[in-house]
Structure formats: C-alpha cells, structure tokens
Design a protein around this motif. Sequence first.
Motif, PDB file in Angstrom:
ATOM      1  N   GLY A  13      -1.921  10.209   0.194  1.00 51.31           N
ATOM      2  CA  GLY A  13      -2.748   9.245  -0.505  1.00 51.31           C
ATOM      3  C   GLY A  13      -3.618   9.871  -1.565  1.00 51.31           C
ATOM      4  N   GLU A  14      -4.648   9.121  -1.937  1.00 44.51           N
ATOM      5  CA  GLU A  14      -5.547   9.542  -3.001  1.00 44.51           C
ATOM      6  C   GLU A  14      -6.966   9.110  -2.678  1.00 44.51           C
ATOM      7  N   LEU A  15      -7.936   9.992  -2.940  1.00 42.70           N
ATOM      8  CA  LEU A  15      -9.360   9.708  -2.765  1.00 42.70           C
ATOM      9  C   LEU A  15     -10.062  10.008  -4.076  1.00 42.70           C
ATOM     10  N   GLY A  16     -10.886   9.059  -4.554  1.00 41.70           N
ATOM     11  CA  GLY A  16     -11.574   9.264  -5.813  1.00 41.70           C
ATOM     12  C   GLY A  16     -12.950   8.621  -5.829  1.00 41.70           C
ATOM     13  N   ALA A  17     -13.836   9.156  -6.649  1.00 41.27           N
ATOM     14  CA  ALA A  17     -15.185   8.610  -6.814  1.00 41.27           C
ATOM     15  C   ALA A  17     -15.667   8.933  -8.219  1.00 41.27           C
ATOM     16  N   GLY A  18     -16.593   8.126  -8.722  1.00 40.79           N
ATOM     17  CA  GLY A  18     -17.100   8.367 -10.062  1.00 40.79           C
ATOM     18  C   GLY A  18     -18.177   7.375 -10.439  1.00 40.79           C
ATOM     19  N   TRP A  19     -18.349   7.174 -11.729  1.00 40.20           N
ATOM     20  CA  TRP A  19     -19.405   6.308 -12.241  1.00 40.20           C
ATOM     21  C   TRP A  19     -18.866   5.513 -13.418  1.00 40.20           C
ATOM     22  N   ARG A  20     -19.317   4.265 -13.517  1.00 40.21           N
ATOM     23  CA  ARG A  20     -18.887   3.405 -14.625  1.00 40.21           C
ATOM     24  C   ARG A  20     -20.092   2.660 -15.174  1.00 40.21           C
ATOM     25  N   ILE A  21     -20.089   2.478 -16.498  1.00 38.49           N
ATOM     26  CA  ILE A  21     -21.181   1.770 -17.154  1.00 38.49           C
ATOM     27  C   ILE A  21     -20.619   0.907 -18.269  1.00 38.49           C
ATOM     28  N   GLU A  22     -21.121  -0.329 -18.368  1.00 36.22           N
ATOM     29  CA  GLU A  22     -20.826  -1.225 -19.478  1.00 36.22           C
ATOM     30  C   GLU A  22     -22.159  -1.597 -20.125  1.00 36.22           C
ATOM     31  N   ASP A  23     -22.376  -1.120 -21.335  1.00 29.86           N
ATOM     32  CA  ASP A  23     -23.625  -1.358 -22.065  1.00 29.86           C
ATOM     33  C   ASP A  23     -23.484  -2.661 -22.855  1.00 29.86           C
ATOM     34  N   ILE A  24     -24.225  -3.700 -22.440  1.00 31.34           N
ATOM     35  CA  ILE A  24     -24.101  -5.035 -23.018  1.00 31.34           C
ATOM     36  C   ILE A  24     -24.929  -5.135 -24.293  1.00 31.34           C
ATOM     37  N   ASP A  44     -12.731   4.719  -4.830  1.00 30.55           N
ATOM     38  CA  ASP A  44     -11.346   4.252  -4.722  1.00 30.55           C
ATOM     39  C   ASP A  44     -10.578   5.143  -3.750  1.00 30.55           C
ATOM     40  N   ALA A  45      -9.723   4.525  -2.951  1.00 29.12           N
ATOM     41  CA  ALA A  45      -8.892   5.299  -2.027  1.00 29.12           C
ATOM     42  C   ALA A  45      -7.682   4.472  -1.604  1.00 29.12           C
ATOM     43  N   SER A  46      -6.563   5.155  -1.436  1.00 28.73           N
ATOM     44  CA  SER A  46      -5.353   4.560  -0.873  1.00 28.73           C
ATOM     45  C   SER A  46      -4.707   5.619   0.008  1.00 28.73           C
ATOM     46  N   LEU A  47      -4.660   5.357   1.307  1.00 25.54           N
ATOM     47  CA  LEU A  47      -4.170   6.349   2.259  1.00 25.54           C
ATOM     48  C   LEU A  47      -3.116   5.741   3.176  1.00 25.54           C
ATOM     49  N   VAL A  48      -2.142   6.560   3.526  1.00 24.73           N
ATOM     50  CA  VAL A  48      -1.134   6.200   4.529  1.00 24.73           C
ATOM     51  C   VAL A  48      -1.081   7.305   5.562  1.00 24.73           C
ATOM     52  N   ARG A 108       0.845  -1.196   0.000  1.00 27.16           N
ATOM     53  CA  ARG A 108       0.000   0.000   0.000  1.00 27.16           C
ATOM     54  C   ARG A 108       0.881   1.247   0.000  1.00 27.16           C
ATOM     55  N   ILE A 109       1.950   1.224   0.785  1.00 27.88           N
ATOM     56  CA  ILE A 109       2.850   2.375   0.837  1.00 27.88           C
ATOM     57  C   ILE A 109       3.478   2.621  -0.533  1.00 27.88           C
ATOM     58  N   ALA A 110       3.825   1.536  -1.238  1.00 27.15           N
ATOM     59  CA  ALA A 110       4.399   1.689  -2.576  1.00 27.15           C
ATOM     60  C   ALA A 110       3.405   2.320  -3.535  1.00 27.15           C
ATOM     61  N   ALA A 111       2.119   1.964  -3.410  1.00 32.11           N
ATOM     62  CA  ALA A 111       1.100   2.539  -4.283  1.00 32.11           C
ATOM     63  C   ALA A 111       0.933   4.031  -4.033  1.00 32.11           C
ATOM     64  N   VAL A 112       0.879   4.408  -2.777  1.00 33.94           N
ATOM     65  CA  VAL A 112       0.712   5.821  -2.429  1.00 33.94           C
ATOM     66  C   VAL A 112       1.955   6.614  -2.795  1.00 33.94           C
ATOM     67  N   ASP A 113       3.115   5.982  -2.685  1.00 31.36           N
ATOM     68  CA  ASP A 113       4.377   6.651  -2.954  1.00 31.36           C
ATOM     69  C   ASP A 113       4.453   7.200  -4.382  1.00 31.36           C
ATOM     70  N   ARG A 114       3.773   6.564  -5.314  1.00 32.71           N
ATOM     71  CA  ARG A 114       3.815   7.006  -6.708  1.00 32.71           C
ATOM     72  C   ARG A 114       2.453   7.475  -7.206  1.00 32.71           C
ATOM     73  N   THR A 152       2.221   3.110  11.761  1.00 31.39           N
ATOM     74  CA  THR A 152       1.687   3.501  10.461  1.00 31.39           C
ATOM     75  C   THR A 152       0.334   2.825  10.259  1.00 31.39           C
ATOM     76  N   VAL A 153      -0.615   3.593   9.723  1.00 27.40           N
ATOM     77  CA  VAL A 153      -1.950   3.091   9.427  1.00 27.40           C
ATOM     78  C   VAL A 153      -2.184   3.244   7.930  1.00 27.40           C
ATOM     79  N   THR A 154      -2.678   2.199   7.292  1.00 30.23           N
ATOM     80  CA  THR A 154      -3.044   2.277   5.888  1.00 30.23           C
ATOM     81  C   THR A 154      -4.519   1.932   5.735  1.00 30.23           C
ATOM     82  N   ALA A 155      -5.163   2.569   4.772  1.00 28.95           N
ATOM     83  CA  ALA A 155      -6.570   2.306   4.486  1.00 28.95           C
ATOM     84  C   ALA A 155      -6.762   2.273   2.983  1.00 28.95           C
ATOM     85  N   GLY A 156      -7.656   1.409   2.522  1.00 24.15           N
ATOM     86  CA  GLY A 156      -7.892   1.306   1.089  1.00 24.15           C
ATOM     87  C   GLY A 156      -9.334   0.977   0.772  1.00 24.15           C
ATOM     88  N   LEU A 157      -9.818   1.525  -0.334  1.00 24.63           N
ATOM     89  CA  LEU A 157     -11.127   1.203  -0.883  1.00 24.63           C
ATOM     90  C   LEU A 157     -10.944   0.885  -2.361  1.00 24.63           C
TER      91      LEU A 157
END
Length: 488
Positions: free
Chosen positions: A344-355, A369-373, A94-100, A381-386
């Motif tokens: 870290g990073e916090l994000g939200a949005g919408w996704r659709i796949e039309d079949i 989506d979230a990745s926090l340190v 998780r730390i590696a993900a947040v690091d970049r 150290t505390v890490t959290a992810g969604l």
Amino acid sequence: MHRFLPLLLCIAVLQSAPAAAQSVLGDLRGSEDPQDARNPEDASDSAAETTDPDPTRSEVYSLRAKLNAAAAETGSTGLGTNGRVAPVRPFADRIAAVDRSVPLSDSGIDDSVFGGDTTFDAAEGIRLGSFTLTPQLGLSTGWTDNTSRSASGTAGGLYSISPDLSLTSNWSRHEFDASLRGTYTGYPERPDDNDASVFAAANLRLDISEATQVTTSLAYSYTLEEDGSAESSASGTDHNHQLSGDLSATRSIGIVAATASIGADRNLYTTDGGSESGRNNTLYSASLRLDGNTGSIVSPFVEGSLLLRRFDETCSDSLCEKRDANGYELRGGVTLASGPKLTGELGAGWRIEDIDDSRLDSLSGLIVDASLVWSPSRLTTVTAGLGTSFEATDIDGASGSIIYSGDLRLAHAFSDRLVAETGVGYSLRSYEGVSIEERTATGFGGVTVALTRNVALTADYTHRRFDSSQDGADYSENTVEAGLRFRH
C-alpha cells in the motif's frame, strides 16, 4: 528380470509426466511454441487468461480477470459518506488502487491475496475482439427505518437495482479499462425519497518504453446530497455531478521515477427544479511526483501540486463573496511492497487554497492519505483507507469544508461458494469560517453465497449515524437487504 519390471515402469511414468503436464498446462498458460508467442492475438489471449490460484481450494486454478484500474479507489470506500448518498464500493476497488500504487513496477498485489469475493462463480466475461466485457446485475429488496436519511425519516420497504459493466483490454502492451456502475433505490411507500448514484470511468495506459508510461483517465460521478448536510437546500433534492480528467507521464531516471500530471475537476450542483448552485466550480491542478525506484520493501515519495479553483459565478452567495482561489499542496510518504502480506501507500502533507475575497480565510489543513491491503492468510484480506478532500461551498462566511474519512474492511472466504465481509467507516467534515461540523459513522456486514456459476445470493446489514452541530439534523439509519447477483 521380473524384479526390475516395477522399476522400469516407474521410470517410464516419470519420463512421460512432464510432457503430459505441459500439454495440460498449455491450455491454461498459453502455447509453448515461440511462433505462437509472436501472434498478437494469441499473446493477448495468454495475457487475459492468467492462472491465479483459487485460495479456497487446493490445486484448483481459476482464470480470473485482471483488476480493473478504472474502478480503483483510494480513501473511503463508501463507508464514510461525507454527506452524500453513496453505496458501498466493491471490496476489490481498494485492491485495484494498491495494485498500481507504485509507478513502473510490477503488480504490488501477490496472486495469492484473496480478492474478497466468491470464486465459484467468478466472472468469465464476454470476449469482444481484444477486449473482455464483464456484465453484472444486482437485484435486492429489504427494509430501512429511515427512508429519507434525515431526522424526520420514517420506516419502509425498499428495492434496489445495481447494474455493473466492466471492459478490460487483453493487449500484450498498453492497457485500457472502463467501468460503468449505477444504483437505484426505490421506496414504494415514500417515492419522494428514491435515490440513485452513477459512477463511470475509463483509463488508458500507454507503455512507451520500459522506462516511460503515459496514462490518461476520465471519470464521472453522480450522487445525491443528504438532507441533513449543511449543503442541502430547502428547494428539493440536491444533485451532485463531478467530471474529472487527467493526463500524466512517468519516466524512470535511475533510482527515481518522476511523474508529471495535469488535471481538472468539474463540480456541478443542481436541484429538482433545475436551478444551479452558486458553488459550481472547476479545480485545475498541475503536479510533480518523485518515487524511489529501488525495488525495496519501503520506498519514499514526495509530491507537489499547484491548484487553481474558479467559480462559474463571480458572486457565489448573498454577500457577494468572490471565492476564486489559488493554492498548492505538498505531500510525502512511503509505498510498501512486502509481498502478499502488506502492500500500500501512506502519505501526509499540507494544502492551502488562498481565496480572493479578503473577508474569507484561506482554506487550509493537514492532508492524510492511505490505502493498505493486508493478507494475514490466503482466505482473509483486510483493507484500510484514509482520505482527505477539500470541498467548495456557498455558505455565507465559510471558505469551504475539509473532509477526513477512513474505513477498515475485512473479507473472509469460508469456501469458494461462501464469503463474509464486515467493515466500519467514519468521516468528519468541518467548515472553515463558520462553526459547522458533521460526523458520519457507518458499520457494514454482508455475506455472499454462490448458488450457480452465474448466480449468487447476497445479504447485508448497514448501520449509519449522522451527527451535526446544527440543531435538528442528527439521525440514524438501519438497513437490511437481501437479493441475487447475476454475472457472466
């Protein structure tokens, strides 16, 4: 004159101290000679031997390797299983993900942030030219009250073998990382319940200029489907293979950093007999992301993606439903860079796949989506992810499934030899078009004690509870393991 002798001695010591300190630190930080800095090999050595302070001992410096970008992981770190048998990933992923997380910026993780592992036996690695190879092997034994992770599971002993190889470049510019991990768990009394997982990844970053980077990555994962999952077949063990690749380019344009990327995710599902599933598919994507490049603590970003999912078989189920889909994803959020305290990073949005098949509803839903340190102290150290993922299916009448997963983990160093960790995870998997929901809750606790510079004792306990809307699929599992970890 003898009255001034102590003063003269003090002045002499003060004058000689900087030179002595410079000669001592030269071994750790690299030569101060400008001619040496022009030597690429020496420059790579200096880059590899970054002096990070050991948070468990004052005035002690350890030459810790850089975080491996190939092992970076967002979302859940194995504590939300999503219907698949997967081990808990290392705390540092998780730390590696947040690091970049912020393009074209310096490392977002402060050197003083505790990495979640013992430092007494910190891996030195093996120098292979301009690369560093870091081998690790975990051997453990234990007991579980549910060997098959199913409603009919029984208790039994177990053993586990977990090899881990990491390769990192020591270049002054550009960067290459590779990671190969595997876990095999055997149940001597129930060999049919043996399971395994494999994770392999490689990343190459090219620093074209100070304002431009090109990154390419390739990853492969292998896991088993849990027996209680709705995707599990009655013909034996289900094997999940995923091969992913992407290419991206980031360019800084004033106060904005733009990242364009293309990618493909290949998903294959087989059984013990070798037969392939109707849900074999490939997901293609093209994305554009804009990041605020102001260097402030909070920076916004927006991202849009075009999606194209294609199945191997025209008719993927008994009703001959054509599941090929086109779609899009829109996401926005912020990146946080508050020094060592919160990153870290916090994000939200919408996704659709039309079949394509009109009998099936579109697979659409909210993305979180979230990745926090968070580093409340130098020893904790505390890490959290969604995470949110959209999965294909061949269940009659179902468009697919949406999986929301999250976890919270805490690691604390009692000394450079003793580290404890605990965490909780939760995942919710819901199917579009049919009334099926699956919930997985996980609790984890472990301790690591460094015995020597290369050997550590590990012990952990895991509790998992799986609940499904399908009758007879619920189960719980308690596992206790202890073993040794070897690394160089």
